[in-house]
Design an enzyme around this catalytic site. Structure first.
Site, short mmCIF file in Angstrom:
data_model
loop_
_atom_site.label_atom_id
_atom_site.label_comp_id
_atom_site.label_asym_id
_atom_site.label_seq_id
_atom_site.Cartn_x
_atom_site.Cartn_y
_atom_site.Cartn_z
CG ASN A 96 2.48 1.62 8.17
OD1 ASN A 96 3.17 2.28 7.39
ND2 ASN A 96 1.16 1.72 8.22
CB THR A 97 6.93 3.78 7.70
OG1 THR A 97 5.82 4.57 8.15
CG2 THR A 97 6.77 3.50 6.21
CB ALA A 137 -0.91 -0.01 1.22
CG MET A 153 3.25 10.41 1.08
SD MET A 153 3.84 11.66 -0.06
CE MET A 153 2.57 11.60 -1.32
N GLY A 154 0.54 11.71 4.54
CA GLY A 154 -0.71 12.04 5.22
C GLY A 154 -1.94 11.47 4.55
N GLY A 204 12.13 0.85 4.00
CA GLY A 204 13.32 0.32 3.34
C GLY A 204 14.25 -0.42 4.29
CG PHE A 214 3.89 2.38 -5.83
CD1 PHE A 214 5.24 2.50 -5.54
CD2 PHE A 214 3.47 2.62 -7.13
CE1 PHE A 214 6.14 2.86 -6.53
CE2 PHE A 214 4.36 2.97 -8.12
CZ PHE A 214 5.71 3.10 -7.82
CB SER A 233 -0.21 5.68 8.65
OG SER A 233 0.42 6.86 8.14
#
Length: 407
Positions: free
Chosen positions: A282-283, A101, A152-153, A311, A103, A218
């Site tokens: 998630n990140t 998710a 990005m939000g 990454g 992209f 997120s």
């Protein structure tokens, strides 16, 4: 250089988005996508242009030119091996490698991801209310760390628009790989009304995807991670499952920054409400161990920059969480592993730890589209090396057999 030269397995520097567009449409040699121009220029601008091009190709797919472009993609990147097939939730995944998710937020390129060799694709995050996201710049590359930073939000056009987009896409052609949709809370919706916000998005979209993901992890929507607490998450899951009626697999996507106790509580909640699985992870908001000290695009200390890191810095932690979930559930709750996958060995490590499926985003940006067939071929080689006849036998094998992951 005024023209991009398309060279297999080599990233070339291009001077402008227009050159990149021309390069893609020329398609003289194996595909060189716009996304990989982002290290040289504006990542978000390039990303948006790639999505627009793919959407245009998909909408004209019955023309000779678009059909040829898609066939070239498929010839370059699609792999088929029965040993890689995974069957979960009544769905067949021809291979375990998916697009994560983030992209394709609005599903504009949903009809093209199978042509890149992916076995699944997850769209979104999408919210009930359309929202512009956070101020720009908000997407950055950290090449020293082989990482991305995004704040990005959850910018997207909203669930209603995505539903229309997907309805039109699947009317042109049936989907050939399982498609997921990542659901996020609208920024304007207060936390105590989150359950209805998720349900309203689901109502719009339930007919247009194969599985759904509750995104409460997120770092870029204020307060969202508070919903990972079981007392906050439980009413959301309960409302979605009541609306769902068991028709669609529903998973939850979790943060890598949870402590082990909170993670164990979340796993128990997933079992109680019979969630289909967990996406890990998630990140991260951690900046520990980064080589990047100053973000070149802003001139600020990386520790002062808001957003989530994806990454390579996420690789070890996401795998540890996959292993923990597998051990907590005895391998009975499917896991989609994401975070720091660049090579076949990275992919194998997550599968051996307990992931049934995988997702990539940042690695695909850095490695290029050849990453997909490279990883799939590498996984087949790993199966042969360990004397396994199918990928399902490899899931969690380090826990069951003591199979090494970095051999």
């Amino acid at each position: 250089m005024t023209k991009a030269q398309l060279i297999p397995r080599q990233i070339v520097i291009i001077n402008s988005p227009m050159e990149e567009t021309n390069a893609m449409l020329t398609f003289g040699k194996p595909f060189y996508p716009l996304a990989f121009w982002t290290l040289q220029s504006n990542p978000e601008q390039a990303h948006q242009q790639l999505i627009k091009i793919l959407n245009r190709i998909d909408r004209s797919r019955h023309s000779w030119a678009a059909d040829w472009l898609l066939s070239q993609l498929e010839n370059s990147f699609c792999q088929s091996d029965p040993r890689l097939v995974q069957n979960l939730w009544g769905l067949t995944f021809n291979n375990p490698l998916g697009l994560a998710a983030g992209f394709d937020k609005d599903g504009l390129a949903a009809g093209t991801w199978a042509s890149f060799g992916f076995g699944l694709a997850e769209l979104g995050a999408v919210t009930h209310h359309p929202q512009p996201g956070n101020p720009r710049p908000r997407l950055f590359r950290l090449p020293q760390d082989r990482a991305g930073l995004n704040r990005m939000g959850a910018n997207n056009q909203g669930a209603k628009v995505m539903a229309k987009t997907l309805q039109e896409t699947w009317a042109r052609h049936p989907r050939t790989i399982p498609i997921g949709i990542n659901l996020c809370k609208s920024k304007i919706t207060p936390l105590d009304a989150a359950a209805l916000d998720y349900v309203e998005s689901f109502r719009y979209l339930k007919d247009w995807a194969d599985y759904f993901v509750v995104n409460v992890s997120s770092p870029n929507t204020p307060g969202l991670r508070d919903l990972q607490a079981t007392e906050q998450l439980e009413p959301i899951i309960a409302a979605l499952q009541a609306e769902n009626g068991g028709t669609k697999p529903i998973l939850v996507k979790i943060s890598p920054d949870l402590n082990w106790s909170d993670l164990a509580d979340l796993v128990q909640l997933a079992k109680t409400y019979q969630l289909a699985g967990i996406i890990a992870t998630n990140t991260t908001i951690s900046r520990e161990g980064l080589k990047t000290q100053i973000l070149k695009a802003t001139g600020k200390d990386i520790r002062e920059e808001a957003g989530g890191i994806s990454g390579m810095p996420l690789q070890k932690r996401s795998t540890e969480i996959i292993r923990f979930i597998w051990q907590q559930t005895g391998g009975q709750l499917p896991i989609i592993g994401v975070g720091g996958i660049f090579t076949p060995l990275d992919a194998w490590e997550k599968i051996a730890a307990g992931a049934s499926l995988l997702q990539v985003y940042t690695g695909w940006i850095y490695e290029g589209p050849w990453m997909v067939p490279n990883i799939l071929q590498g996984l087949v080689a790993k199966l042969e090396e360990h004397g396994l006849s199918s990928l399902s036998e490899a899931v969690g094998c380090e826990n069951k057999q003591g199979v090494g992951t970095r051999e």
